[in-house]
Write a protein that holds these residues in place. Structure first.
Motif, PDB file in Angstrom:
ATOM      1  N   GLU A   1      -0.469  63.753  -4.613  1.00 50.17           N
ATOM      2  CA  GLU A   1       0.865  63.284  -4.203  1.00 50.17           C
ATOM      3  C   GLU A   1       1.296  61.974  -4.892  1.00 50.17           C
ATOM      4  N   PRO A   2       0.455  60.933  -4.956  1.00 50.81           N
ATOM      5  CA  PRO A   2       0.961  59.692  -5.582  1.00 50.81           C
ATOM      6  C   PRO A   2       1.363  59.902  -7.049  1.00 50.81           C
ATOM      7  N   ALA A   3       0.691  60.828  -7.729  1.00 48.32           N
ATOM      8  CA  ALA A   3       1.040  61.122  -9.125  1.00 48.32           C
ATOM      9  C   ALA A   3       2.374  61.862  -9.176  1.00 48.32           C
ATOM     10  N   ARG A   4       2.520  62.822  -8.277  1.00 44.61           N
ATOM     11  CA  ARG A   4       3.778  63.581  -8.218  1.00 44.61           C
ATOM     12  C   ARG A   4       4.952  62.649  -7.921  1.00 44.61           C
ATOM     13  N   ALA A   5       4.703  61.692  -7.030  1.00 46.95           N
ATOM     14  CA  ALA A   5       5.786  60.782  -6.620  1.00 46.95           C
ATOM     15  C   ALA A   5       6.283  59.968  -7.815  1.00 46.95           C
ATOM     16  N   LEU A   6       5.360  59.561  -8.687  1.00 47.56           N
ATOM     17  CA  LEU A   6       5.791  58.793  -9.858  1.00 47.56           C
ATOM     18  C   LEU A   6       6.670  59.642 -10.768  1.00 47.56           C
ATOM     19  N   VAL A   7       6.292  60.923 -10.942  1.00 49.65           N
ATOM     20  CA  VAL A   7       7.099  61.810 -11.792  1.00 49.65           C
ATOM     21  C   VAL A   7       8.464  62.043 -11.132  1.00 49.65           C
ATOM     22  N   ARG A   8       8.433  62.238  -9.818  1.00 50.57           N
ATOM     23  CA  ARG A   8       9.702  62.451  -9.102  1.00 50.57           C
ATOM     24  C   ARG A   8      10.634  61.240  -9.320  1.00 50.57           C
ATOM     25  N   ASP A   9      10.071  60.041  -9.205  1.00 51.26           N
ATOM     26  CA  ASP A   9      10.884  58.831  -9.425  1.00 51.26           C
ATOM     27  C   ASP A   9      11.436  58.811 -10.851  1.00 51.26           C
ATOM     28  N   GLY A  10      10.600  59.220 -11.799  1.00 48.00           N
ATOM     29  CA  GLY A  10      11.029  59.230 -13.204  1.00 48.00           C
ATOM     30  C   GLY A  10      12.185  60.190 -13.418  1.00 48.00           C
ATOM     31  N   LEU A  11      12.097  61.362 -12.797  1.00 46.42           N
ATOM     32  CA  LEU A  11      13.180  62.345 -12.932  1.00 46.42           C
ATOM     33  C   LEU A  11      14.458  61.798 -12.312  1.00 46.42           C
ATOM     34  N   GLU A  12      14.300  61.197 -11.132  1.00 45.30           N
ATOM     35  CA  GLU A  12      15.495  60.705 -10.445  1.00 45.30           C
ATOM     36  C   GLU A  12      16.129  59.543 -11.214  1.00 45.30           C
ATOM     37  N   ALA A  13      15.286  58.748 -11.850  1.00 44.42           N
ATOM     38  CA  ALA A  13      15.830  57.644 -12.664  1.00 44.42           C
ATOM     39  C   ALA A  13      16.669  58.185 -13.821  1.00 44.42           C
ATOM     40  N   ASP A  14      16.362  59.401 -14.247  1.00 44.17           N
ATOM     41  CA  ASP A  14      17.152  60.038 -15.316  1.00 44.17           C
ATOM     42  C   ASP A  14      18.336  60.816 -14.755  1.00 44.17           C
ATOM     43  N   GLY A  15      18.555  60.712 -13.470  1.00 42.37           N
ATOM     44  CA  GLY A  15      19.720  61.363 -12.871  1.00 42.37           C
ATOM     45  C   GLY A  15      19.474  62.783 -12.411  1.00 42.37           C
ATOM     46  N   VAL A  16      18.208  63.259 -12.474  1.00 39.95           N
ATOM     47  CA  VAL A  16      17.936  64.619 -12.003  1.00 39.95           C
ATOM     48  C   VAL A  16      18.021  64.626 -10.470  1.00 39.95           C
ATOM     49  N   ASP A  17      18.777  65.575  -9.956  1.00 42.13           N
ATOM     50  CA  ASP A  17      18.879  65.748  -8.505  1.00 42.13           C
ATOM     51  C   ASP A  17      17.709  66.651  -8.098  1.00 42.13           C
ATOM     52  N   VAL A  18      16.638  66.024  -7.594  1.00 43.85           N
ATOM     53  CA  VAL A  18      15.425  66.781  -7.273  1.00 43.85           C
ATOM     54  C   VAL A  18      15.512  67.247  -5.821  1.00 43.85           C
ATOM     55  N   ARG A  19      15.571  68.557  -5.636  1.00 43.30           N
ATOM     56  CA  ARG A  19      15.630  69.093  -4.260  1.00 43.30           C
ATOM     57  C   ARG A  19      14.300  69.795  -3.968  1.00 43.30           C
ATOM     58  N   THR A  20      13.531  69.229  -3.073  1.00 45.05           N
ATOM     59  CA  THR A  20      12.284  69.880  -2.685  1.00 45.05           C
ATOM     60  C   THR A  20      12.538  70.695  -1.416  1.00 45.05           C
ATOM     61  N   SER A  21      11.587  71.563  -1.069  1.00 41.55           N
ATOM     62  CA  SER A  21      11.758  72.507   0.057  1.00 41.55           C
ATOM     63  C   SER A  21      13.098  73.229  -0.065  1.00 41.55           C
ATOM     64  N   ALA A  22      13.468  73.572  -1.296  1.00 39.62           N
ATOM     65  CA  ALA A  22      14.761  74.231  -1.545  1.00 39.62           C
ATOM     66  C   ALA A  22      14.502  75.630  -2.085  1.00 39.62           C
ATOM     67  N   SER A  23      14.782  76.638  -1.264  1.00 39.96           N
ATOM     68  CA  SER A  23      14.558  78.030  -1.680  1.00 39.96           C
ATOM     69  C   SER A  23      15.886  78.702  -1.996  1.00 39.96           C
ATOM     70  N   PRO A  24      16.087  79.114  -3.251  1.00 38.63           N
ATOM     71  CA  PRO A  24      17.316  79.821  -3.572  1.00 38.63           C
ATOM     72  C   PRO A  24      17.309  81.212  -2.947  1.00 38.63           C
ATOM     73  N   GLY A  25      18.360  81.528  -2.191  1.00 34.17           N
ATOM     74  CA  GLY A  25      18.425  82.841  -1.544  1.00 34.17           C
ATOM     75  C   GLY A  25      19.246  83.825  -2.349  1.00 34.17           C
ATOM     76  N   ALA A  26      20.309  83.342  -2.986  1.00 34.80           N
ATOM     77  CA  ALA A  26      21.193  84.234  -3.742  1.00 34.80           C
ATOM     78  C   ALA A  26      21.845  83.463  -4.890  1.00 34.80           C
TER      79      ALA A  26
END
Ligand SMILES: Cc1cc2nc3c(=O)[nH]c(=O)nc-3n(C[C@H](O)[C@H](O)[C@H](O)COP(=O)(O)OP(=O)(O)OC[C@H]3O[C@@H](n4cnc5c(N)ncnc54)[C@H](O)[C@@H]3O)c2cc1C
Length: 473
Positions: A216-241
């Motif tokens: 988790e702490p490693a994942r969190a750093l990557v998540r922060d990096g993505l968000e710093a680049d403006g990526v809207d990171v949605r976790t627990s997000a299941s596409p239904g259609a």
């Protein structure tokens, strides 16, 4: 017209893995025919490792320059998208495999272009690209190196929209204004950041967390990096259609409510061995899954081998090539009845033993994530009496590397044997640290001896010293 051909070994699939297998077979004194239906060099060269890393690297370099006082002031522009795509094209040789075909010929391997399938014991039939049918008999073995194919998730309406797979995303000639990425695994995360840095507005949808197999702490750093680049990171997000939106883009409806939209949709939800149409039934095997031993030999069929993504053990180029070296060598050795080749010992040159203990993997995001061996949870699940030591990377080398450097490191120790069984690094520039951890794990270096492997000063590798000190040495 049907032609017949005889050779010692037929290798089906000329990706990086098949090329390596054929090379070792020829070096071992046997003849080999290598059959390829598409481009010699396979996925990694044209649609995976090379182009994806070529898309990521310029953004990382720019960010690194911007992270230091002194260079920050000199680097004030943004990425030149056309130049990035041009450089990516050069890494894929503009999807022309002439250079790789030349290498194959130079290695003494016979290349046949066409689609192959098994028709019986050591018998392969090829529907050649030039219209011929070839029947090839192998005196010793057939090696399956057919790679993998994307898994299409069961999302309503997906077949009604024009969506991208990773092949489209790594070979695109234009950067969409906005991109929705379904899949929080390594490829989804890497491509999300690459496109965000090239100017797309990116939404990343992950069913659970991103990069779920990493700590988790490693994942969190990557998540922060993505968000710093403006990526809207949605976790627990299941596409239904999924459906076409009115403006010509796509709209993704999420289970539990809400929608996200984008000009393009990238689906990156994993891969499975490409075994369809290979004729496995013709030799009495399950057509969907292969069971291989550490020499690559398929259970119950002593002339058939599978390596790389096709074997389905570790879907990474370097590990597939390692399997291919072991399999190529063991086929040549078995043909000569060399001692130790029939039932090779673990860690012999004829087995891919490291598949079980020391698989290195890098996520080439910024920050990078590099891991080898087991996480603490995996080690305990495997019955190892394991402990973990972790800390933030804060050494002289890291502070020199980037102002405000943020990183994290963890080592997992087998307490009974006092050796490492897993190491994770996260942070800028950590991928080049990974091999030190791989050597320590594959070499089963005792901690007391590892203590004497002194890291250079001032490098990020000093984190090794901090980890061992915190562990108690
Ligand atoms: C986007 C992305 C990025 C990646 N990045 C990395 C990375 O950075 N590092 C890493 O280690 N791994 C990475 N991977 C994984 C890596 O690409 C694969 O592990 C690797 O390509 C597997 O090599 P292979 O030779 O087994 O299969 P492939 O490269 O898929 O080659 C198989 C070949 O077999 C041919 N073939 C299939 N069936 C037949 C048939 N019946 N007859 C004749 N030919 C046939 C295919 O045309 C293909 O050329 C990435 C994957 C993706 C999708």
């Amino acid at each position: 017209m049907t032609e017949t051909l005889q050779t010692d070994v037929v290798v089906i699939g000329a990706g990086a893995v098949g090329e390596n297998a054929a090379d070792r077979i020829v070096r071992g004194g046997l003849s080999a025919v290598l059959v390829e239906a598409a481009l010699v060099g396979g996925e990694c060269s044209y649609w995976a490792c090379m182009p994806s890393k070529a898309l990521l690297r310029p953004g990382t370099v720019l960010k690194e320059a911007q992270s230091l006082a002194g260079s920050r002031e000199a680097v004030t522009g943004t990425l030149d998208t056309a130049a990035v795509l041009d450089r990516r094209n050069s890494f894929t040789s503009n999807w022309d495999d002439a250079g790789q075909a030349e290498w194959v010929a130079g290695a003494g391997i016979e290349l046949v272009r066409g689609r192959a399938r098994l028709t019986g014991e050591r018998e392969v039939e090829v529907a050649a690209n030039d219209g011929r049918t070839l029947r090839i008999s192998a005196r010793h073995a057939v090696v399956l190196a057919t790679g993998s194919e994307p898994i299409t998730p069961p999302i309503e309406g997906l077949d009604t929209v024009d969506y991208w797979g990773t092949r489209d995303a790594t070979s695109a000639a234009e950067i969409p204004g906005s991109l929705v990425v379904i899949g929080g695994g390594v490829s989804g995360v890497e491509l999300a950041q690459a496109y965000a840095r090239l100017g797309s507005k990116v939404t990343l949808l992950a069913r659970h967390d991103i990069l779920g197999s990493f700590p988790e702490p490693a994942r969190a750093l990557v998540r922060d990096g993505l968000e710093a680049d403006g990526v809207d990171v949605r976790t627990s997000a299941s596409p239904g259609a999924v459906r076409k939106s009115d403006d010509g883009g796509v709209e993704v409806a999420l289970d539990g409510g809400g929608t996200v939209t984008g000009d393009k949709l990238l689906v990156s939800t994993g891969r499975r061995p490409a075994l369809d149409g290979l004729g496995l039934e013709a030799v009495g095997l399950d057509p969907h899954k292969l069971d291989t031993d550490d020499s690559g030999r398929v259970a119950g069929v002593d002339w058939l081998y599978a390596v790389g993504d096709a074997a389905g053990k570790v879907l990474l180029t370097h590990q597939g090539k390692y399997e291919a070296r072991a399999t190529g060598d063991v086929i040549a050795a078995r043909a000569k009845q060399e001692p130790g080749s029939r039932e090779p010992a673990a860690w012999s040159r004829y087995t891919a033993t490291a598949d079980h203990y020391a698989v290195p993997q890098v996520v080439f995001t910024d920050p990078e994530l590099a891991m080898v061996g087991r996480t603490l949870e995996q080690a305990r699940a495997d019955g190892i009496n394991a402990s973990e030591t972790s800390l933030e990377i804060a050494v002289a080398g890291s502070s020199l590397y980037a102002d405000d450097y943020r990183g994290w490191a963890q080592m997992v120790v087998d307490e009974d044997r006092r050796v490492l069984v897993g190491v994770t690094f996260a942070g800028p520039g950590v991928s080049e640290l990974l091999h030190s951890a791989t050597v320590a794990i594959a070499g089963e270096v005792p901690l007391e001896r590892l203590w004497h492997a002194v890291p250079g000063y001032p490098t990020i590798s000093e984190v090794w010293l901090r980890l061992l000190e915190k562990y108690g040495l």
